[in-house]
Write an enzyme that holds these catalytic residues in place. Structure first.
Site, PDB file in Angstrom:
ATOM      1  N   ASP A  93       0.800  -1.349   0.088  1.00 13.39           N
ATOM      2  CA  ASP A  93      -0.070   0.077   0.012  1.00 13.39           C
ATOM      3  C   ASP A  93       0.699   1.089  -0.172  1.00 13.39           C
ATOM      4  O   ASP A  93       2.137   1.066   0.531  1.00 13.39           O
ATOM      5  CB  ASP A  93      -0.922   0.136   1.238  1.00 13.39           C
ATOM      6  CG  ASP A  93      -1.979   0.898   0.842  1.00 13.39           C
ATOM      7  OD1 ASP A  93      -2.871   0.988   2.064  1.00 13.39           O
ATOM      8  OD2 ASP A  93      -2.121   1.444  -0.186  1.00 13.39           O
ATOM      9  N   ASP A 267      -7.719  -7.124   1.416  1.00  9.51           N
ATOM     10  CA  ASP A 267      -6.800  -7.231   2.373  1.00  9.51           C
ATOM     11  C   ASP A 267      -7.493  -6.799   3.716  1.00  9.51           C
ATOM     12  O   ASP A 267      -8.458  -5.974   3.690  1.00  9.51           O
ATOM     13  CB  ASP A 267      -5.646  -6.469   1.910  1.00  9.51           C
ATOM     14  CG  ASP A 267      -5.778  -4.912   2.639  1.00  9.51           C
ATOM     15  OD1 ASP A 267      -6.366  -4.291   1.827  1.00  9.51           O
ATOM     16  OD2 ASP A 267      -5.495  -4.592   3.832  1.00  9.51           O
ATOM     17  N   CYS A 305     -12.860 -27.363  10.963  1.00  8.90           N
ATOM     18  CA  CYS A 305     -12.087 -26.847  10.104  1.00  8.90           C
ATOM     19  C   CYS A 305     -10.736 -28.159  10.049  1.00  8.90           C
ATOM     20  O   CYS A 305     -10.539 -28.720  11.271  1.00  8.90           O
ATOM     21  CB  CYS A 305     -11.381 -25.779  10.793  1.00  8.90           C
ATOM     22  SG  CYS A 305      -9.816 -25.053  10.345  1.00  8.90           S
ATOM     23  N   CYS A 307      -7.123 -27.368   9.914  1.00  3.57           N
ATOM     24  CA  CYS A 307      -6.120 -26.561   9.952  1.00  3.57           C
ATOM     25  C   CYS A 307      -5.211 -27.303  10.999  1.00  3.57           C
ATOM     26  O   CYS A 307      -5.654 -27.949  11.906  1.00  3.57           O
ATOM     27  CB  CYS A 307      -6.320 -25.275  10.189  1.00  3.57           C
ATOM     28  SG  CYS A 307      -6.505 -24.514  11.844  1.00  3.57           S
ATOM     29  N   CYS A 310      -6.635 -26.801  14.503  1.00  2.00           N
ATOM     30  CA  CYS A 310      -7.871 -27.452  14.793  1.00  2.00           C
ATOM     31  C   CYS A 310      -7.623 -29.181  15.041  1.00  2.00           C
ATOM     32  O   CYS A 310      -8.194 -29.764  15.691  1.00  2.00           O
ATOM     33  CB  CYS A 310      -8.821 -27.145  13.806  1.00  2.00           C
ATOM     34  SG  CYS A 310      -9.710 -25.475  13.984  1.00  2.00           S
ATOM     35  N   HIS A 336      -5.381 -20.094  12.395  1.00  2.41           N
ATOM     36  CA  HIS A 336      -6.739 -20.418  12.338  1.00  2.41           C
ATOM     37  C   HIS A 336      -7.415 -19.518  11.581  1.00  2.41           C
ATOM     38  O   HIS A 336      -7.955 -19.752  10.553  1.00  2.41           O
ATOM     39  CB  HIS A 336      -7.366 -20.865  13.464  1.00  2.41           C
ATOM     40  CG  HIS A 336      -8.633 -21.306  13.030  1.00  2.41           C
ATOM     41  ND1 HIS A 336      -9.259 -22.355  12.568  1.00  2.41           N
ATOM     42  CD2 HIS A 336      -9.843 -20.440  13.285  1.00  2.41           C
ATOM     43  CE1 HIS A 336     -10.809 -22.420  12.462  1.00  2.41           C
ATOM     44  NE2 HIS A 336     -11.000 -21.166  12.873  1.00  2.41           N
TER      45      HIS A 336
HETATM   46  C1  2YW Z   1      -9.982  -5.786  14.354  1.00  5.38           C
HETATM   47  O1  2YW Z   1     -10.013  -4.939  12.971  1.00  5.38           O
HETATM   48  C2  2YW Z   1      -9.299  -3.898  12.701  1.00  5.38           C
HETATM   49  O2  2YW Z   1      -8.645  -3.370  13.619  1.00  5.38           O
HETATM   50  C3  2YW Z   1      -9.643  -3.097  11.560  1.00  5.38           C
HETATM   51  C4  2YW Z   1      -9.040  -1.983  11.478  1.00  5.38           C
HETATM   52  C5  2YW Z   1      -9.267  -1.259  10.185  1.00  5.38           C
HETATM   53  C6  2YW Z   1     -10.173  -1.863   9.175  1.00  5.38           C
HETATM   54  C7  2YW Z   1     -10.343  -1.174   7.989  1.00  5.38           C
HETATM   55  C8  2YW Z   1      -9.221  -0.863   7.031  1.00  5.38           C
HETATM   56  N1  2YW Z   1     -10.093   0.036   6.155  1.00  5.38           N
HETATM   57  C9  2YW Z   1      -9.349   0.503   4.933  1.00  5.38           C
HETATM   58  N2  2YW Z   1      -7.999  -0.008   4.600  1.00  5.38           N
HETATM   59  C10 2YW Z   1      -7.679   0.860   3.743  1.00  5.38           C
HETATM   60  C11 2YW Z   1      -6.371   1.436   2.871  1.00  5.38           C
HETATM   61  C12 2YW Z   1      -6.511   2.186   2.038  1.00  5.38           C
HETATM   62  N3  2YW Z   1      -5.135   2.302   1.260  1.00  5.38           N
HETATM   63  C13 2YW Z   1      -5.344   3.524   0.593  1.00  5.38           C
HETATM   64  N4  2YW Z   1      -3.933   3.787  -0.239  1.00  5.38           N
HETATM   65  N5  2YW Z   1      -6.231   4.037   0.047  1.00  5.38           N
HETATM   66  C14 2YW Z   1      -7.513   3.932   0.636  1.00  5.38           C
HETATM   67  O3  2YW Z   1      -8.518   4.559   0.296  1.00  5.38           O
HETATM   68  C15 2YW Z   1      -7.634   2.914   1.572  1.00  5.38           C
HETATM   69  C16 2YW Z   1      -8.733   2.487   2.300  1.00  5.38           C
HETATM   70  C17 2YW Z   1      -8.705   1.558   3.153  1.00  5.38           C
HETATM   71  N6  2YW Z   1      -9.681   1.268   4.205  1.00  5.38           N
HETATM   72  C18 2YW Z   1     -10.735  -3.033   9.414  1.00  5.38           C
HETATM   73  C19 2YW Z   1     -10.458  -3.775  10.684  1.00  5.38           C
END
Ligand code: 2YW
Length: 373
Positions: A93, A267, A305, A307, A310, A336
């Site tokens: 990213d 991702d 599962c 894995c 599990c 897991h």
């Molecule tokens: C326990 O779960 C968590 O901590 C947790 C934390 C963050 C997300 C959401 C992440 N969301 C997200 N990541 C991102 C990465 C991105 N990178 C670029 N360059 N441009 C974007 O426009 C963009 C949008 C996103 N939206 C989901 C889960």
């Protein structure tokens, strides 16, 4: 050509498609989930364990590696694949999102973003050219344009100004990218939750003919129904001969719903992050293994599962490890959770092959969420 996307089949029941992404470090069967390895490691997993569970491609972060250990160090090691001993594909990213979600005192201008390191506090700058320099040095197979991910909610005017600048940044990335034959640069569609702005961003970026397109600006706190709406009207604007990557997604339901709407790559830190506090994903929904009710439960996390976790460990043992802050505990839950999502995507690919993704979705949701949705 750094990458070639092979469209194998479009699902007759939905907008889903089966594809193969050919990269310099191997083939990725899509739709695919990318485990997140922010600091050049998928936390608590070795590359061999990731290969064992059939992770095809992982994500790493420009922002974090720029701050520590520095992209020059990774370049001196021979690039990110050599540095972290992972010889399958890597996507990085570009830092836009991370600067906004991690650093303090950031200031955005036409040039890029000035900010203070969340580690040392030192003043730093990343713009389109810098983001290309860093990703070219890291040597990842797929690199992302430097963009601004507008917050949610955000005023239409802010989103519009931001997407116009993001488009100009995308053009500067194309010019600054030094290794287009080895590293595929993806454009990132922005526009918030405004249909006309999404259409403007998609049209501007597809006119620049990127080898692949990400849909950004989502999974930032908006209701899932709104995210799905944005996909409904944005995905059709992207060329069907190129891969589509939904950034930051996600949970089992969002992966299936995204695939149904034509997304090829995902991702999210979710599976690895929740694993570290003892929350696991099973075929019958989430299971918080640190809960006292599992203290004498000698069954596997998920009986369905197969894995490594599990097959060899029980809920009682894993609960004990997590409660005791034992490192093996978070390794077993991480293994897991990743295995669960990677198998889910394999089942999605198989359902597309057999034109039954809608049925698969209904069955999966009934089991996972305990209701017919
Ligand atoms: C326990 O779960 C968590 O901590 C947790 C934390 C963050 C997300 C959401 C992440 N969301 C997200 N990541 C991102 C990465 C991105 N990178 C670029 N360059 N441009 C974007 O426009 C963009 C949008 C996103 N939206 C989901 C889960």
């Amino acid at each position: 050509m750094a990458i070639r996307y092979e469209l194998l089949k479009t699902c007759h029941q939905t907008g889903a498609r089966l594809g193969r992404l050919h990269t310099p470090h191997g083939i990725v069967e899509t739709p695919a989930f990318m485990p997140v390895g922010t600091l050049a490691t998928v936390k608590a997993m070795s590359p061999e364990e990731l290969e064992e569970m059939d992770a095809q491609i992982i994500l790493s972060n420009t922002y974090h590696l720029f701050l520590r250990p520095g992209h020059e160090v990774v370049a001196a090691a021979g690039g990110l694949h050599r540095f972290m001993h992972w010889n399958r594909p890597i996507l990085t990213d570009s830092g836009g999102f991370q600067v906004f979600s991690l650093s303090k005192l950031r200031h955005i201008t036409e040039d890029g973003v000035t900010f203070r390191s969340h580690i040392s506090g030192e003043p730093l700058f990343i713009g389109p050219e810098k983001a290309m320099e860093i990703q070219n040095a890291l040597g990842s197979d797929i690199i992302m344009a430097f963009d601004e991910c507008a917050p949610y909610p955000a005023e239409r005017e802010y989103v519009e100004t931001s997407l116009e600048r993001t488009t100009r940044w995308a053009e500067r990335c194309l010019k600054a990218h030094k290794r287009p034959d080895e590293q595929a640069l993806f454009g990132i569609v922005q526009g918030g939750v405004y249909r006309d702005l999404r259409e403007r961003s998609a049209r501007s970026l597809t006119a620049l003919d990127f080898p692949g397109y990400a849909i950004g600006g989502l999974s930032v706190g908006e209701p899932k129904e709104i995210m799905y709406d944005v996909l409904e009207y944005t995905v059709p604007l992207l060329p069907d001969t190129k891969p589509r990557y939904l950034m930051g997604v996600g949970s089992p339901d969002a992966l299936v719903e995204g695939a149904v709407r034509g997304i090829d790559m995902f991702d999210c830190v979710l599976p690895t992050r929740i694993a570290r506090n003892g929350t696991t994903m099973t075929s019958r929904g989430r299971l918080v293994v640190r809960n006292a009710k599992y203290a004498r439960d000698f069954s596997p996390l998920d009986p369905a599962c197969d894995c490594y976790t599990c097959r060899n460990y029980t809920r009682a043992y894993i609960r004990h490890l997590i409660k005791s802050d034992e490192i093996l505990g978070l390794r077993l839950t991480t293994y897991h959770n990743l295995y669960f999502l990677l198998r889910l995507m394999e089942n999605v690919r198989q359902a597309i092959r057999e034109d039954r993704l809608r049925n698969f979705r209904d069955e999966f949701f009934a089991q996972y969420y305990g209701q017919n949705s």
